[in-house]
Design a protein around this motif. Sequence first.
Motif, PDB file in Angstrom:
ATOM      1  N   ARG A  86      54.064  28.439  30.376  1.00  0.00           N
ATOM      2  CA  ARG A  86      53.396  29.970  30.490  1.00  0.00           C
ATOM      3  C   ARG A  86      52.229  30.522  29.874  1.00  0.00           C
ATOM      4  O   ARG A  86      51.874  30.510  28.806  1.00  0.00           O
ATOM      5  CB  ARG A  86      54.478  30.774  30.242  1.00  0.00           C
ATOM      6  N   VAL A  87      51.751  30.954  30.880  1.00  0.00           N
ATOM      7  CA  VAL A  87      49.694  31.895  30.592  1.00  0.00           C
ATOM      8  C   VAL A  87      49.205  32.698  31.197  1.00  0.00           C
ATOM      9  O   VAL A  87      49.806  33.264  31.974  1.00  0.00           O
ATOM     10  CB  VAL A  87      48.449  30.202  30.739  1.00  0.00           C
ATOM     11  N   TRP A  88      48.004  32.846  30.753  1.00  0.00           N
ATOM     12  CA  TRP A  88      47.279  34.507  31.221  1.00  0.00           C
ATOM     13  C   TRP A  88      45.774  34.166  31.621  1.00  0.00           C
ATOM     14  O   TRP A  88      45.632  33.253  30.297  1.00  0.00           O
ATOM     15  CB  TRP A  88      47.722  35.798  29.807  1.00  0.00           C
ATOM     16  N   GLY A  89      45.547  34.931  31.867  1.00  0.00           N
ATOM     17  CA  GLY A  89      43.688  34.481  32.305  1.00  0.00           C
ATOM     18  C   GLY A  89      43.085  35.268  32.852  1.00  0.00           C
ATOM     19  O   GLY A  89      43.495  35.889  33.111  1.00  0.00           O
ATOM     20  N   MET A  90      41.859  35.013  33.598  1.00  0.00           N
ATOM     21  CA  MET A  90      41.112  35.726  34.087  1.00  0.00           C
ATOM     22  C   MET A  90      40.381  34.511  34.644  1.00  0.00           C
ATOM     23  O   MET A  90      39.379  33.432  34.607  1.00  0.00           O
ATOM     24  CB  MET A  90      40.528  36.632  33.558  1.00  0.00           C
ATOM     25  N   VAL A  91      39.490  34.816  36.493  1.00  0.00           N
ATOM     26  CA  VAL A  91      38.455  34.390  37.143  1.00  0.00           C
ATOM     27  C   VAL A  91      37.481  34.382  36.872  1.00  0.00           C
ATOM     28  O   VAL A  91      37.311  35.496  35.497  1.00  0.00           O
ATOM     29  CB  VAL A  91      39.125  34.304  38.722  1.00  0.00           C
ATOM     30  N   HIS A  92      36.479  33.960  37.415  1.00  0.00           N
ATOM     31  CA  HIS A  92      35.525  34.125  36.803  1.00  0.00           C
ATOM     32  C   HIS A  92      35.444  35.195  37.405  1.00  0.00           C
ATOM     33  O   HIS A  92      35.081  35.156  38.880  1.00  0.00           O
ATOM     34  CB  HIS A  92      34.500  32.804  36.579  1.00  0.00           C
ATOM     35  N   PRO A  93      34.482  36.631  36.967  1.00  0.00           N
ATOM     36  CA  PRO A  93      34.118  38.172  37.174  1.00  0.00           C
ATOM     37  C   PRO A  93      32.708  37.991  38.101  1.00  0.00           C
ATOM     38  O   PRO A  93      32.340  38.850  38.929  1.00  0.00           O
ATOM     39  CB  PRO A  93      33.800  38.955  36.477  1.00  0.00           C
ATOM     40  N   ARG A  94      31.471  36.808  37.705  1.00  0.00           N
ATOM     41  CA  ARG A  94      30.446  36.828  38.757  1.00  0.00           C
ATOM     42  C   ARG A  94      30.836  36.013  39.332  1.00  0.00           C
ATOM     43  O   ARG A  94      28.573  35.020  40.055  1.00  0.00           O
ATOM     44  CB  ARG A  94      29.450  36.967  37.153  1.00  0.00           C
ATOM     45  N   ARG A  95      31.581  35.201  39.746  1.00  0.00           N
ATOM     46  CA  ARG A  95      31.470  34.099  41.052  1.00  0.00           C
ATOM     47  C   ARG A  95      32.500  34.981  42.508  1.00  0.00           C
ATOM     48  O   ARG A  95      32.968  35.152  42.350  1.00  0.00           O
ATOM     49  CB  ARG A  95      31.677  32.299  40.756  1.00  0.00           C
ATOM     50  N   ARG A  96      31.557  33.939  43.307  1.00  0.00           N
ATOM     51  CA  ARG A  96      31.688  33.843  45.111  1.00  0.00           C
ATOM     52  C   ARG A  96      33.712  33.144  45.199  1.00  0.00           C
ATOM     53  O   ARG A  96      33.489  31.960  44.073  1.00  0.00           O
ATOM     54  CB  ARG A  96      31.635  34.111  45.745  1.00  0.00           C
ATOM     55  N   HIS A  97      34.743  34.719  44.816  1.00  0.00           N
ATOM     56  CA  HIS A  97      36.216  33.859  44.961  1.00  0.00           C
ATOM     57  C   HIS A  97      36.581  33.413  46.645  1.00  0.00           C
ATOM     58  O   HIS A  97      36.830  35.002  46.886  1.00  0.00           O
ATOM     59  CB  HIS A  97      37.094  33.440  44.521  1.00  0.00           C
ATOM     60  N   THR A  98      37.101  32.051  46.871  1.00  0.00           N
ATOM     61  CA  THR A  98      37.865  32.626  48.774  1.00  0.00           C
ATOM     62  C   THR A  98      39.046  33.339  48.080  1.00  0.00           C
ATOM     63  O   THR A  98      39.648  34.146  48.892  1.00  0.00           O
ATOM     64  CB  THR A  98      37.525  31.265  49.207  1.00  0.00           C
ATOM     65  N   VAL A  99      39.528  32.995  47.913  1.00  0.00           N
ATOM     66  CA  VAL A  99      40.840  33.039  46.953  1.00  0.00           C
ATOM     67  C   VAL A  99      40.604  33.348  45.343  1.00  0.00           C
ATOM     68  O   VAL A  99      40.407  32.395  44.620  1.00  0.00           O
ATOM     69  CB  VAL A  99      42.161  31.976  46.760  1.00  0.00           C
ATOM     70  N   ALA A 100      40.891  34.578  44.900  1.00  0.00           N
ATOM     71  CA  ALA A 100      41.565  34.442  43.475  1.00  0.00           C
ATOM     72  C   ALA A 100      42.461  35.015  42.543  1.00  0.00           C
ATOM     73  O   ALA A 100      43.458  34.504  43.131  1.00  0.00           O
ATOM     74  CB  ALA A 100      40.559  36.664  43.150  1.00  0.00           C
ATOM     75  N   ALA A 101      42.874  36.040  41.988  1.00  0.00           N
ATOM     76  CA  ALA A 101      44.530  35.876  40.969  1.00  0.00           C
ATOM     77  C   ALA A 101      44.955  36.861  42.075  1.00  0.00           C
ATOM     78  O   ALA A 101      46.626  36.915  41.646  1.00  0.00           O
ATOM     79  CB  ALA A 101      43.998  37.389  40.058  1.00  0.00           C
ATOM     80  N   ALA A 102      45.051  37.272  42.730  1.00  0.00           N
ATOM     81  CA  ALA A 102      45.670  38.246  43.811  1.00  0.00           C
ATOM     82  C   ALA A 102      46.267  37.457  44.627  1.00  0.00           C
ATOM     83  O   ALA A 102      45.663  37.165  45.771  1.00  0.00           O
ATOM     84  CB  ALA A 102      45.383  39.156  45.074  1.00  0.00           C
ATOM     85  N   ALA A 103      47.308  36.547  44.662  1.00  0.00           N
ATOM     86  CA  ALA A 103      47.714  35.187  45.494  1.00  0.00           C
ATOM     87  C   ALA A 103      48.733  33.905  44.937  1.00  0.00           C
ATOM     88  O   ALA A 103      48.888  34.523  43.823  1.00  0.00           O
ATOM     89  CB  ALA A 103      46.407  33.686  45.572  1.00  0.00           C
ATOM     90  N   GLU A 104      49.080  33.605  45.616  1.00  0.00           N
ATOM     91  CA  GLU A 104      50.772  33.198  45.000  1.00  0.00           C
ATOM     92  C   GLU A 104      50.090  31.770  44.288  1.00  0.00           C
ATOM     93  O   GLU A 104      50.917  31.520  43.004  1.00  0.00           O
ATOM     94  CB  GLU A 104      51.862  32.449  45.542  1.00  0.00           C
ATOM     95  N   TYR A 105      49.162  30.762  44.180  1.00  0.00           N
ATOM     96  CA  TYR A 105      48.172  30.455  43.211  1.00  0.00           C
ATOM     97  C   TYR A 105      47.057  30.182  42.982  1.00  0.00           C
ATOM     98  O   TYR A 105      46.382  31.098  44.208  1.00  0.00           O
ATOM     99  CB  TYR A 105      48.336  29.241  44.113  1.00  0.00           C
ATOM    100  N   VAL A 106      46.655  30.002  41.990  1.00  0.00           N
ATOM    101  CA  VAL A 106      45.184  30.026  42.271  1.00  0.00           C
ATOM    102  C   VAL A 106      44.473  28.672  40.663  1.00  0.00           C
ATOM    103  O   VAL A 106      45.377  28.307  39.951  1.00  0.00           O
ATOM    104  CB  VAL A 106      44.942  31.704  41.158  1.00  0.00           C
ATOM    105  N   VAL A 107      43.256  28.529  40.940  1.00  0.00           N
ATOM    106  CA  VAL A 107      43.376  27.565  40.107  1.00  0.00           C
ATOM    107  C   VAL A 107      41.694  28.270  39.261  1.00  0.00           C
ATOM    108  O   VAL A 107      40.567  28.548  40.327  1.00  0.00           O
ATOM    109  CB  VAL A 107      42.706  26.165  41.218  1.00  0.00           C
ATOM    110  N   VAL A 108      41.819  28.343  38.034  1.00  0.00           N
ATOM    111  CA  VAL A 108      40.577  28.101  37.457  1.00  0.00           C
ATOM    112  C   VAL A 108      40.844  27.334  36.691  1.00  0.00           C
ATOM    113  O   VAL A 108      41.183  26.378  35.711  1.00  0.00           O
ATOM    114  CB  VAL A 108      41.675  29.408  36.832  1.00  0.00           C
ATOM    115  N   SER A 109      39.776  27.492  35.745  1.00  0.00           N
ATOM    116  CA  SER A 109      38.798  26.497  34.958  1.00  0.00           C
ATOM    117  C   SER A 109      40.172  26.886  33.479  1.00  0.00           C
ATOM    118  O   SER A 109      40.507  27.631  33.018  1.00  0.00           O
ATOM    119  CB  SER A 109      37.359  26.907  34.255  1.00  0.00           C
ATOM    120  N   ALA A 110      40.659  25.313  32.689  1.00  0.00           N
ATOM    121  CA  ALA A 110      41.488  25.898  31.495  1.00  0.00           C
ATOM    122  C   ALA A 110      40.260  26.165  30.282  1.00  0.00           C
ATOM    123  O   ALA A 110      41.264  27.113  29.564  1.00  0.00           O
ATOM    124  CB  ALA A 110      41.413  24.175  30.757  1.00  0.00           C
ATOM    125  N   ASP A 111      39.686  26.762  30.042  1.00  0.00           N
ATOM    126  CA  ASP A 111      39.008  27.258  29.413  1.00  0.00           C
ATOM    127  C   ASP A 111      39.271  28.968  29.710  1.00  0.00           C
ATOM    128  O   ASP A 111      38.301  29.463  28.976  1.00  0.00           O
ATOM    129  CB  ASP A 111      37.381  27.229  28.982  1.00  0.00           C
TER     130      ASP A 111
END
Length: 319
Positions: A86-111
């Motif tokens: 179980r994790v929490w986190g944040m997508v990079h705010p200064r990059r363009r994302h076609t899919v971001a956190a408002a989605a059923e799944y998100v890919v994000v850097s482990a850091d």
Amino acid sequence: MKAVQIMSFGTADVLRINDVDRPAPGVGEVLVSVEATSVNGHDVIVRTGELKMMSGRRFPIGTGLDFAGTVVATGTDVARFRAGDRVWGMVHPRRRHTVAAAAEYVVVSADRISHAPADLAAVDAAALVVAGSTALIALRDSVRLTSGERVLVRGAAGGVGTAAVQLAHAMGGHVTALARDRHAELLTDLGADEVLDYGTTTSDRIGPFDVIVDTVGSELHCYRSRLAKGGRMVTVGLSPSALAEIAASSLHGSRRIRTFSANPHTPVLRDLAVQVASGALRPVIDSVYPLADIAAAHRAFERGGVVGKHVVTVPRSSV
């Protein structure tokens, strides 16, 4: 899978819940099944086109910064996380994302993730990622609050404001919260020593303060003038006028207006989890919306008067 995307710049009506392919994690990335996200100012200004220099003009654009959920899969070179965490986190705010956190799944850097506090529900965790990390960075790293200092939190009833009141109290500050009078009971319960009514209190009648945390982004020079000798001020409420005032304040040395872009990585999120575990920080949630009603959540955010956070829950999917 379902993902919320911006189909053109404009009002909340431009948000669409689309069917898209589930992403796969690459090197150093994790795939997270999202259980909850929240609405942040960043989401709104990307949607309206105010950040088109960053987001670009190609649609669709993903929306949603923060998330809480469960790791589904990891890419290569990921050692700290495994499926089921179980994790929490944040997508990079200064990059363009076609899919971001408002989605059923998100890919994000482990850091950009950490293990979520064990006893915190996903809805509660999502309310704290951006708000809590922003407040923590502002107080600990930007103005370096020390015990016994006098702290003003302006916009104290919002997401960042409620977190800042709690953390400033936990760090030993004497906290003055500036908000609407109707929020006085809540803010006192969160740790404010004094609550001033934003509607009737003018900046020239308060202070001086050792530290000012501003979440509003207007009249910054008026509040900067309420700093004591050696005082520090930070704002997270950015606007074109605020940026001009921040630049002009550089003439004042240590009493300048500081700012930063909250972009937390794993160490900050770990520290945030420690604050939650210690009881120093708890979420404040205004309302909870299902993903299908995310446009309503955006509209509520834009109307203002929020107390804490608007959180959006994401249904489980087998896709």
